[in-house]
Scaffold this motif. Structure first.
Motif, PDB file in Angstrom:
ATOM      1  N   ARG A 114       0.843  -1.201   0.000  1.00  0.00           N
ATOM      2  CA  ARG A 114       0.000   0.000   0.000  1.00  0.00           C
ATOM      3  C   ARG A 114       0.880   1.253   0.000  1.00  0.00           C
ATOM      4  NH1 ARG A 114      -5.209  -1.875   0.930  1.00  0.00           N
ATOM      5  NH2 ARG A 114      -5.331  -3.704   2.250  1.00  0.00           N
ATOM      6  N   GLU A 115       0.275   2.375  -0.350  1.00  0.00           N
ATOM      7  CA  GLU A 115       1.008   3.629  -0.396  1.00  0.00           C
ATOM      8  C   GLU A 115       1.604   3.981   0.966  1.00  0.00           C
ATOM      9  OE1 GLU A 115       0.063   8.298  -1.233  1.00  0.00           O
ATOM     10  OE2 GLU A 115      -0.975   6.809  -2.457  1.00  0.00           O
ATOM     11  N   ASN A 116       0.818   3.798   2.034  1.00  0.00           N
ATOM     12  CA  ASN A 116       1.295   4.049   3.395  1.00  0.00           C
ATOM     13  C   ASN A 116       1.118   2.753   4.193  1.00  0.00           C
ATOM     14  OD1 ASN A 116       2.047   4.964   5.872  1.00  0.00           O
ATOM     15  ND2 ASN A 116       0.433   6.498   6.063  1.00  0.00           N
ATOM     16  N   PRO A 117       2.127   1.894   4.217  1.00  0.00           N
ATOM     17  CA  PRO A 117       1.976   0.555   4.791  1.00  0.00           C
ATOM     18  C   PRO A 117       2.054   0.472   6.311  1.00  0.00           C
ATOM     19  CG  PRO A 117       4.197   0.831   3.982  1.00  0.00           C
ATOM     20  CD  PRO A 117       3.437   2.092   3.609  1.00  0.00           C
ATOM     21  N   ILE A 118       2.274   1.581   7.001  1.00  0.00           N
ATOM     22  CA  ILE A 118       2.550   1.502   8.436  1.00  0.00           C
ATOM     23  C   ILE A 118       1.387   0.897   9.225  1.00  0.00           C
ATOM     24  CG2 ILE A 118       1.808   3.849   9.059  1.00  0.00           C
ATOM     25  CD1 ILE A 118       4.908   1.932  10.388  1.00  0.00           C
ATOM     26  N   GLU A 119       0.149   1.123   8.804  1.00  0.00           N
ATOM     27  CA  GLU A 119      -0.975   0.545   9.531  1.00  0.00           C
ATOM     28  C   GLU A 119      -0.939  -0.979   9.461  1.00  0.00           C
ATOM     29  OE1 GLU A 119      -5.829   0.599   9.639  1.00  0.00           O
ATOM     30  OE2 GLU A 119      -4.784   2.351   8.833  1.00  0.00           O
ATOM     31  N   GLU A 120      -0.714  -1.525   8.254  1.00  0.00           N
ATOM     32  CA  GLU A 120      -0.640  -2.988   8.110  1.00  0.00           C
ATOM     33  C   GLU A 120       0.548  -3.544   8.884  1.00  0.00           C
ATOM     34  OE1 GLU A 120      -3.286  -3.852   6.852  1.00  0.00           O
ATOM     35  OE2 GLU A 120      -3.718  -2.377   5.321  1.00  0.00           O
ATOM     36  N   LEU A 121       1.697  -2.881   8.758  1.00  0.00           N
ATOM     37  CA  LEU A 121       2.894  -3.352   9.448  1.00  0.00           C
ATOM     38  C   LEU A 121       2.707  -3.337  10.961  1.00  0.00           C
ATOM     39  CD1 LEU A 121       5.477  -1.565   7.172  1.00  0.00           C
ATOM     40  CD2 LEU A 121       5.291  -4.048   7.470  1.00  0.00           C
ATOM     41  N   GLY A 122       2.186  -2.254  11.492  1.00  0.00           N
ATOM     42  CA  GLY A 122       1.993  -2.144  12.939  1.00  0.00           C
ATOM     43  C   GLY A 122       0.996  -3.164  13.464  1.00  0.00           C
ATOM     44  N   SER A 123      -0.115  -3.319  12.763  1.00  0.00           N
ATOM     45  CA  SER A 123      -1.153  -4.262  13.188  1.00  0.00           C
ATOM     46  C   SER A 123      -0.645  -5.701  13.164  1.00  0.00           C
ATOM     47  CB  SER A 123      -2.366  -4.105  12.275  1.00  0.00           C
ATOM     48  OG  SER A 123      -3.318  -5.098  12.530  1.00  0.00           O
ATOM     49  N   HIS A 124       0.002  -6.085  12.083  1.00  0.00           N
ATOM     50  CA  HIS A 124       0.490  -7.462  11.969  1.00  0.00           C
ATOM     51  C   HIS A 124       1.667  -7.724  12.907  1.00  0.00           C
ATOM     52  CE1 HIS A 124      -2.091  -7.366   8.443  1.00  0.00           C
ATOM     53  NE2 HIS A 124      -2.111  -8.684   8.533  1.00  0.00           N
ATOM     54  N   ASP A 125       2.523  -6.722  13.100  1.00  0.00           N
ATOM     55  CA  ASP A 125       3.634  -6.864  14.038  1.00  0.00           C
ATOM     56  C   ASP A 125       3.101  -7.158  15.439  1.00  0.00           C
ATOM     57  OD1 ASP A 125       6.606  -6.501  14.486  1.00  0.00           O
ATOM     58  OD2 ASP A 125       5.841  -4.979  15.858  1.00  0.00           O
ATOM     59  N   LYS A 126       2.095  -6.399  15.853  1.00  0.00           N
ATOM     60  CA  LYS A 126       1.481  -6.610  17.171  1.00  0.00           C
ATOM     61  C   LYS A 126       0.795  -7.974  17.239  1.00  0.00           C
ATOM     62  CE  LYS A 126      -1.893  -4.496  20.267  1.00  0.00           C
ATOM     63  NZ  LYS A 126      -2.869  -3.398  20.415  1.00  0.00           N
ATOM     64  N   GLY A 127       0.104  -8.358  16.180  1.00  0.00           N
ATOM     65  CA  GLY A 127      -0.572  -9.653  16.156  1.00  0.00           C
ATOM     66  C   GLY A 127       0.398 -10.814  16.265  1.00  0.00           C
ATOM     67  N   TRP A 128       1.497 -10.757  15.506  1.00  0.00           N
ATOM     68  CA  TRP A 128       2.485 -11.844  15.595  1.00  0.00           C
ATOM     69  C   TRP A 128       3.079 -11.922  16.996  1.00  0.00           C
ATOM     70  CZ3 TRP A 128       1.823 -15.609  12.695  1.00  0.00           C
ATOM     71  CH2 TRP A 128       1.559 -15.501  11.324  1.00  0.00           C
ATOM     72  N   ASP A 129       3.317 -10.774  17.636  1.00  0.00           N
ATOM     73  CA  ASP A 129       3.825 -10.805  19.016  1.00  0.00           C
ATOM     74  C   ASP A 129       2.880 -11.602  19.912  1.00  0.00           C
ATOM     75  OD1 ASP A 129       6.145  -9.344  18.593  1.00  0.00           O
ATOM     76  OD2 ASP A 129       5.275  -7.443  19.261  1.00  0.00           O
ATOM     77  N   ALA A 130       1.585 -11.312  19.816  1.00  0.00           N
ATOM     78  CA  ALA A 130       0.597 -11.983  20.670  1.00  0.00           C
ATOM     79  C   ALA A 130       0.546 -13.482  20.381  1.00  0.00           C
ATOM     80  CB  ALA A 130      -0.784 -11.359  20.470  1.00  0.00           C
ATOM     81  N   HIS A 131       0.537 -13.851  19.115  1.00  0.00           N
ATOM     82  CA  HIS A 131       0.463 -15.273  18.760  1.00  0.00           C
ATOM     83  C   HIS A 131       1.733 -16.022  19.171  1.00  0.00           C
ATOM     84  CE1 HIS A 131      -3.359 -14.874  16.804  1.00  0.00           C
ATOM     85  NE2 HIS A 131      -2.901 -13.966  15.976  1.00  0.00           N
ATOM     86  N   LEU A 132       2.881 -15.436  18.923  1.00  0.00           N
ATOM     87  CA  LEU A 132       4.131 -16.105  19.294  1.00  0.00           C
ATOM     88  C   LEU A 132       4.276 -16.217  20.809  1.00  0.00           C
ATOM     89  CD1 LEU A 132       6.515 -14.628  16.592  1.00  0.00           C
ATOM     90  CD2 LEU A 132       5.594 -16.955  16.703  1.00  0.00           C
ATOM     91  N   TYR A 133       3.751 -15.248  21.539  1.00  0.00           N
ATOM     92  CA  TYR A 133       3.739 -15.343  22.995  1.00  0.00           C
ATOM     93  C   TYR A 133       2.937 -16.573  23.424  1.00  0.00           C
ATOM     94  CZ  TYR A 133       3.013 -14.236  27.892  1.00  0.00           C
ATOM     95  OH  TYR A 133       2.966 -14.309  29.256  1.00  0.00           O
ATOM     96  N   ARG A 134       1.763 -16.779  22.808  1.00  0.00           N
ATOM     97  CA  ARG A 134       0.936 -17.956  23.131  1.00  0.00           C
ATOM     98  C   ARG A 134       1.663 -19.244  22.771  1.00  0.00           C
ATOM     99  NH1 ARG A 134      -3.451 -14.800  21.731  1.00  0.00           N
ATOM    100  NH2 ARG A 134      -3.522 -15.543  19.597  1.00  0.00           N
ATOM    101  N   LEU A 135       2.316 -19.266  21.615  1.00  0.00           N
ATOM    102  CA  LEU A 135       3.063 -20.465  21.215  1.00  0.00           C
ATOM    103  C   LEU A 135       4.146 -20.765  22.244  1.00  0.00           C
ATOM    104  CD1 LEU A 135       3.802 -22.713  19.202  1.00  0.00           C
ATOM    105  CD2 LEU A 135       5.247 -21.041  18.017  1.00  0.00           C
ATOM    106  N   ARG A 136       4.883 -19.765  22.634  1.00  0.00           N
ATOM    107  CA  ARG A 136       5.961 -19.942  23.617  1.00  0.00           C
ATOM    108  C   ARG A 136       5.406 -20.450  24.943  1.00  0.00           C
ATOM    109  NH1 ARG A 136       8.176 -14.824  23.645  1.00  0.00           N
ATOM    110  NH2 ARG A 136       9.827 -15.310  22.183  1.00  0.00           N
ATOM    111  N   ASP A 137       4.203 -20.019  25.289  1.00  0.00           N
ATOM    112  CA  ASP A 137       3.593 -20.383  26.558  1.00  0.00           C
ATOM    113  C   ASP A 137       3.089 -21.839  26.585  1.00  0.00           C
ATOM    114  OD1 ASP A 137       2.829 -19.504  29.164  1.00  0.00           O
ATOM    115  OD2 ASP A 137       0.751 -19.409  28.484  1.00  0.00           O
ATOM    116  N   ILE A 138       2.676 -22.370  25.436  1.00  0.00           N
ATOM    117  CA  ILE A 138       2.057 -23.714  25.435  1.00  0.00           C
ATOM    118  C   ILE A 138       2.984 -24.830  24.989  1.00  0.00           C
ATOM    119  CG2 ILE A 138      -0.238 -22.817  25.043  1.00  0.00           C
ATOM    120  CD1 ILE A 138       0.062 -23.945  22.137  1.00  0.00           C
ATOM    121  N   ILE A 139       4.058 -24.502  24.320  1.00  0.00           N
ATOM    122  CA  ILE A 139       4.885 -25.563  23.722  1.00  0.00           C
ATOM    123  C   ILE A 139       5.964 -26.056  24.682  1.00  0.00           C
ATOM    124  CG2 ILE A 139       6.534 -24.071  22.584  1.00  0.00           C
ATOM    125  CD1 ILE A 139       6.161 -25.970  20.125  1.00  0.00           C
TER     126      ILE A 139
END
Length: 139
Positions: A114-139
């Motif tokens: 996108r022309e201004n990708p920061i919204e997608e980057l910020g949202s997905h960066d935060k989402g991956w943090d949350a998901h990887l935290y859960r993975l680290r917690d259960i594995i």
């Protein structure tokens, strides 16, 4: 790789084969991310990530295609969902055995379309943090 790719590296106290299973097996994916309609262990497979809410009529949440599956070292798949208007991005998972554990590296590319990708980057960066935290917690 784009200079706007999201990169995450975590270290897990689990053997590489177990981590691979948590990236490719529908019921294990459901424990930290989202269930898929089929395993992600073969190149060429089209798949859907499903909503957690089993009462929802349409459980399709996100979708993709496995581009590479080199068990248990590397998984590459496309990644898209309705909130990015079907824009296709790519996620690469690299697994490296370290003693009895695993280094897991995620690279998510293509969010800069996108022309201004920061919204997608910020949202997905935060989402991956949350998901990887859960993975680290259960594995």
């Amino acid at each position: 790789m784009s200079d706007t790719a999201i990169e995450k590296t975590i270290h897990l106290k689990s053997p590489i084969e177990k981590v691979w299973a948590f990236l490719t097996t529908p019921d294990k994916l459901a424990r930290w991310f989202h269930e898929t309609d089929q395993p992600l262990d073969k190149a060429g497979v089209d798949f859907i990530w499903l909503r957690h809410d089993t009462d929802a009529g349409d459980r399709k949440l996100m979708w993709g295609r496995v581009l590479e599956a080199d068990a248990p070292n590397r998984l590459v798949h496309t990644f898209t969902h309705q909130w990015i208007d079907g824009m296709e991005t790519t996620v690469t998972w690299e697994l490296t055995a370290i003693g009895d554990g695993t280094r897991l590296k995620l690279t998510h590319e293509g969010l800069d379309q996108r022309e201004n990708p920061i919204e997608e980057l910020g949202s997905h960066d935060k989402g991956w943090d949350a998901h990887l935290y859960r993975l680290r917690d259960i594995i």
